[in-house]
Design a protein around this motif. Structure first.
Motif: not given
Length: 221
Positions: A76-91
């Motif tokens: 479960l990742l906690v991220i900054e709002p500006e990181a949303l567009d580039a976020l890639r979760l592990p597959v």
């Protein structure tokens, strides 16, 4: 009782994580993010909650590669709002994320969904309005049983308004509450997302999402 790792260098973030996980039947173990790779396998954790900051993919990759060496760890990742567009979760591992500034209740709901998948969702985590069903624990929405394909921010905006009904929120307030205090874009992005949400809801349900001229938006329950 399940083991959950909390990884952050920020004391306030760790306190928020502890508060959220205290609602679940888990044992929380705090470690610095720098020690994830060395200690993840030996701690035998079912879930790791990681403060990913502005570069969550780096830590997600470390967790994924470490978990592959043994165990059945979820992320479960906690991220900054500006990181949303580039976020890639592990597959290769069950994973989810939420934006910094979310409530402890939301963190607890997402952790619960990863730790106990398929369990019955608590009644307070499901909202039903006419033919609309909104599942707050899984970030899913349905109309007459058919899933709505919301983006994360569309859903987050819609969820906020539905869970705070019959009250007008200005665009500026919605930006702070949904996009986060670090977002510096224009307030008109709220209008764009509202239009998209309305289009996906259809003419009947979308009537409840009202525009208050020169003020903002409200959800009429």
């Amino acid at each position: 009782m399940k083991n959950v790792l909390l990884a952050s260098d920020d004391v306030h973030t760790l306190a928020w994580m502890r508060d959220a996980l205290s609602r679940l039947d888990v044992e929380a173990i705090e470690i610095p993010p720098a020690e994830i790779k060395a200690r993840l396998a030996s701690l035998n954790a079912e879930l790791i909650v990681v403060d990913g900051g502005r570069s969550p993919e780096v830590l997600a990759g470390i967790v994924e590669s470490s978990a592959a060496e043994g165990g059945d760890t979820h992320l479960l990742l906690v991220i900054e709002p500006e990181a949303l567009d580039a976020l890639r979760l592990p597959v290769r591992m069950p994973s989810d994320f939420l934006v910094r500034g979310s409530s402890a209740a939301e963190l607890a709901a997402r952790a619960r969904a990863l730790l106990w998948p398929g369990e019955e969702v608590a009644s307070q985590e499901v909202i039903r309005v006419d033919d609309l069903t909104l599942n707050l624990a899984t970030y899913q929405a349905y109309i007459s049983g058919e899933a709505l394909e919301f983006t994360y921010l569309e859903y987050a905006l819609f969820m906020f308004l539905v869970t705070h009904p019959n009250r007008v929120y200005s665009r500026e307030v919605l930006l702070r509450r949904v996009w986060g205090s670090d977002y510096f874009g224009g307030s008109r992005t709220v209008d764009v997302h509202v239009r998209r949400v309305r289009a996906k809801l259809g003419p009947e349900i979308s009537r409840r999402l009202e525009t208050v001229r020169n003020v903002g938006y409200l959800w009429r329950s």
